[in-house]
Design a protein around this motif. Structure first.
Motif, PDB file in Angstrom:
ATOM      1  N   ASP A   1       5.278  -0.421  -3.089  1.00 56.80           N
ATOM      2  CA  ASP A   1       5.806   0.895  -2.726  1.00 56.80           C
ATOM      3  C   ASP A   1       6.936   0.713  -1.721  1.00 56.80           C
ATOM      4  O   ASP A   1       6.773   0.057  -0.688  1.00 56.80           O
ATOM      5  CB  ASP A   1       4.686   1.747  -2.133  1.00 56.80           C
ATOM      6  CG  ASP A   1       5.104   3.191  -1.956  1.00 56.80           C
ATOM      7  OD1 ASP A   1       6.286   3.493  -2.220  1.00 56.80           O
ATOM      8  OD2 ASP A   1       4.268   4.004  -1.539  1.00 56.80           O
TER       9      ASP A   1
ATOM     10  N   ALA B   1       5.484  -5.803  -7.412  1.00 57.30           N
ATOM     11  CA  ALA B   1       5.994  -4.434  -7.383  1.00 57.30           C
ATOM     12  C   ALA B   1       5.238  -3.688  -6.293  1.00 57.30           C
ATOM     13  O   ALA B   1       4.013  -3.535  -6.371  1.00 57.30           O
ATOM     14  CB  ALA B   1       5.810  -3.757  -8.739  1.00 57.30           C
TER      15      ALA B   1
ATOM     16  N   SER C   1       3.611   1.684 -10.814  1.00 59.41           N
ATOM     17  CA  SER C   1       2.630   1.507  -9.738  1.00 59.41           C
ATOM     18  C   SER C   1       2.652   0.057  -9.253  1.00 59.41           C
ATOM     19  O   SER C   1       3.114  -0.845  -9.972  1.00 59.41           O
ATOM     20  CB  SER C   1       1.223   1.868 -10.235  1.00 59.41           C
ATOM     21  OG  SER C   1       0.861   1.037 -11.328  1.00 59.41           O
TER      22      SER C   1
ATOM     23  N   THR D   1       8.545   0.106  -6.590  1.00 63.95           N
ATOM     24  CA  THR D   1       7.958   0.860  -7.697  1.00 63.95           C
ATOM     25  C   THR D   1       8.786   2.108  -7.966  1.00 63.95           C
ATOM     26  O   THR D   1       9.412   2.671  -7.060  1.00 63.95           O
ATOM     27  CB  THR D   1       6.510   1.254  -7.371  1.00 63.95           C
ATOM     28  OG1 THR D   1       6.507   2.006  -6.149  1.00 63.95           O
ATOM     29  CG2 THR D   1       5.639   0.026  -7.202  1.00 63.95           C
TER      30      THR D   1
END
Length: 663
Positions: free
Chosen positions: A336, A334, A307, A249
């Motif tokens: 982190d 997607a 996000s 992200t």
């Protein structure tokens, strides 16, 4: 009037007697029968002669006298009817003409013949079952025997080919399709076509012939594109792949995404046609986050994703001619990227470089010189971020990183093995990892196996990148190999020393098999009753006068036990053996000891019994000087004189390797 009939008969007979005649004008003869006897006799009047007329079959007949002969061996295939034209002449005038016919009967004497030896024929893959693939006129054979009936058989050469094709009938060689074709399974099939002029194979006469028939399956557009890798559910349908990937992200990856199980790639399901495939996205791309290459199928990011979320894309692969297409699913997550750490596949990297190299010289891979050493880390969670990983050396100024290559950073004036820590940093996730670099600086050519050339570097303790202090399998294997080599060299050196100092003992005993002897003696007569209590005799004194015989121990004396800290008696050989007294009396043995220096080194000591003429036991002990010294120092009687015979250097016996012979 009653006399006319006899008169007519007489006139007819008279007329017949004036012309040529034959008894038979039609014959039947089988072909291939060679002529032997005359075919017929010809009645010829005395004033006439008979000849063959121009209508006769050329060269088929001849006339000898008044007999007609067949002049050739008849052949039905050449001429089935022969004619003899007979002309009876009186002078030049033809009086009578006769015709004799010979019918030649057919015999099975010719084999059938195919007008071809090998026939190639293309068959479209989508041909309907039961359709005639090759007509009869293209496959039939010819037989010169006109009445023969030919029988055909189709024999497969390619295994399984007979499941697809067969003949329409045994007398009709037209080829028909029995099963749907599959270009991928059997693109080419070969048959042998057999023909025989009799139905039964063992019938005589019988003739046969063969020809080769090769069928080429021509691919048809039957299958849609398949996304690879795919798994066949049967021979026609392949369950195609679905693709998965992950992106961080907040970052837009510049290159094509790395997907599992591989990149988006489709091929024409009809491999024989292999039409080019174009790619497009059908659903899931409405927000414009991703795009796909129409020709390459590479999936790329058009913008970053703020996000975590999951994208499900539907990708279509279509043939360039627009005839067929298929779709697959691509899932992109997607997530982190914080906390994602790169990893090195190796805990230790080995390189070599020549002594005296200046700055900017590439370090070679020790395992594959002269290839340059490459150090590469990978991000296990985001393979697309591997290109964002940078490298540096943290603790050695002699070397530096140039991308994934290792270069020298200074002039290398000292040979040896240098260690450095290489740090990889993911510039996107900020994750780091370290590994160890070992560089061997040497004037020698780098070893092709990458093993260090000096012993210190080969057994040095190398740190592990994970910090737990453990060794890798490769490190332990190198260490074990070095130690094994050192052990082998030690064993070889030991064997050389043993051969040098004890080779003569091996030679003296090599003539016969050795009996197991206690205490190392050759003759058991020198052993006392209790072997464990035997004590070696003292060394002979250096005085030139013959020494007094050694005092035997009292019969009731306690046997002396060997000290637990002293070597066992079986591990040393005394200078002179102890002679067991005869009958237990000390006076029963008179010892005459002569001691002289042998030219080649060593001593000779001789003992005789009281009766010199008596038969005596003899033993020969070849003992190196070092062993004699050991026996003299064992605490036995006379040990205090061990230095009496010391020559130069203070040695009491000859140097190791000399012999002492005892009789």
């Amino acid at each position: 009037m009653g006399t006319w009939p006899p008169l007519l008969l007489l006139l007819v007979a008279t007329a017949q007697a004036q012309v040529c005649s034959v008894s038979q004008t039609f014959f039947e003869i089988e072909e291939n029968m060679p002529p032997s006897a005359p075919l017929l006799d010809i009645y010829v009047p005395e004033d006439q002669q008979v000849t063959l007329g121009p209508s006769s079959t050329l060269f088929a007949f001849r006339i000898q006298g008044t007999q007609l002969f067949l002049n050739i061996t008849p052949d039905y295939e050449e001429n089935s009817m022969l004619q003899a034209h007979l002309e009876c002449k009186r002078g030049d005038a033809v009086v009578t003409q006769l015709r004799v016919f010979v019918s030649v009967l057919d015999v099975n004497d010719n084999p059938p013949v195919f007008p071809y030896k090998t026939k190639h024929w293309g068959v479209p893959e989508d041909t309907k079952v039961k359709a005639t693939v090759i007509p009869e006129t293209e496959l039939e054979a010819q037989d010169r025997d006109r009445d023969d009936i030919l029988f055909y058989t189709l024999q497969e050469v390619t295994p399984g080919a007979s499941d697809f094709f067969s003949l329409v009938g045994v007398n009709r060689p037209a080829l028909q399709l029995d099963r749907s074709l599959d270009f991928d399974a059997l693109p080419r099939m070969t048959f042998q076509l057999l023909v025989r002029d009799t139905q039964e194979e063992n019938k005589q006469p019988s003739h046969s012939a063969t020809a080769t028939l090769i069928l080429e399956v021509q691919p048809a557009d039957l299958r849609p594109p398949w996304f690879l890798p795919c798994v066949y559910s049967d021979g026609h349908v392949c369950i195609q792949a679905q693709y998965h990937g992950a992106v961080p992200t907040g970052h837009r990856l510049p290159g094509p995404l790395t997907l599992r199980p591989g990149p988006i790639y489709a091929v024409d399901g009809d491999r024989g046609i292999d039409e080019r495939i174009t790619y497009s996205m059908v659903t899931g791309h409405e927000d414009g986050t991703f795009s796909i290459g129409a020709d390459s199928g590479n999936l790329t990011m058009a913008k970053s994703i703020p996000s975590p979320q999951t994208f499900v894309l539907t990708v279509k692969g279509e043939q360039a001619d627009g005839a067929r297409y298929s779709v697959t699913q691509v899932t992109v997550e997607a997530v982190d990227a914080n906390g994602s750490l790169p990893r090195f596949p190796e805990s230790l990297y080995r390189g070599t470089v020549a002594l005296g190299s200046g700055p900017g010289v590439a370090v070679q891979d020790a395992a594959a010189p002269p290839q340059p050493l490459r150090i590469r880390a990978q991000d296990p969670e985001f393979p697309d971020l591997n290109s964002a990983i940078t490298y540096r050396i943290t603790n050695n100024s002699n070397f530096r990183m140039d991308g994934e290559a290792v270069l020298t950073n200074a002039l290398l004036t000292q040979a040896g093995v240098f260690y450095a820590e290489v740090e990889a940093t993911n510039t996107v996730t900020s994750g780091t990892a370290t590994t160890v670099l070992e560089v061997q600086v040497s004037e020698q050519e780098p070893s092709p196996t990458g093993t260090p050339v000096n012993e210190e570097s080969s057994i040095a303790v190398k740190p592990n990148s994970n910090g737990d202090g453990r060794f890798s399998t490769a490190e332990m294997a190198v260490l074990g190999g070095v130690l094994g080599a050192l052990l082998l060299l030690a064993l070889i050196a030991l064997a050389v020393l043993v051969h040098k100092h004890y080779g003569h003992r091996l030679k003296c005993c090599s003539g016969k098999a050795l009996e197991p002897q206690p205490q190392g003696f050759d003759n058991k007569a020198f052993l006392t009753k209790d072997e464990a209590n035997w004590a070696p005799a003292p060394s002979p004194p250096p005085s030139p006068a013959p020494p007094a015989p050694p005092k035997p121990a009292p019969p009731d004396a306690e046997p002396q036990e060997p000290s637990p800290h002293s070597p066992a008696p079986s591990h040393r050989v005394p200078e002179s053996p102890a002679v067991a007294p005869d009958g237990g009396s000390p006076a029963a043995v008179r010892s005459i000891l002569t001691k002289e220096r042998r030219p080649e080194g060593g001593y000779k000591a001789v003992w005789f019994g009281e009766d010199i003429g008596a038969e005596a036991d003899v033993v020969v002990l070849n003992t190196p000087g070092s062993e004699v010294d050991g026996a003299g120092d064992s605490g036995s009687e006379g040990s205090g004189d061990k230095g009496a015979d010391a020559g130069p250097g203070g040695r009491g016996q000859d140097a190791p390797g000399t012999d002492s012979i005892y009789f």
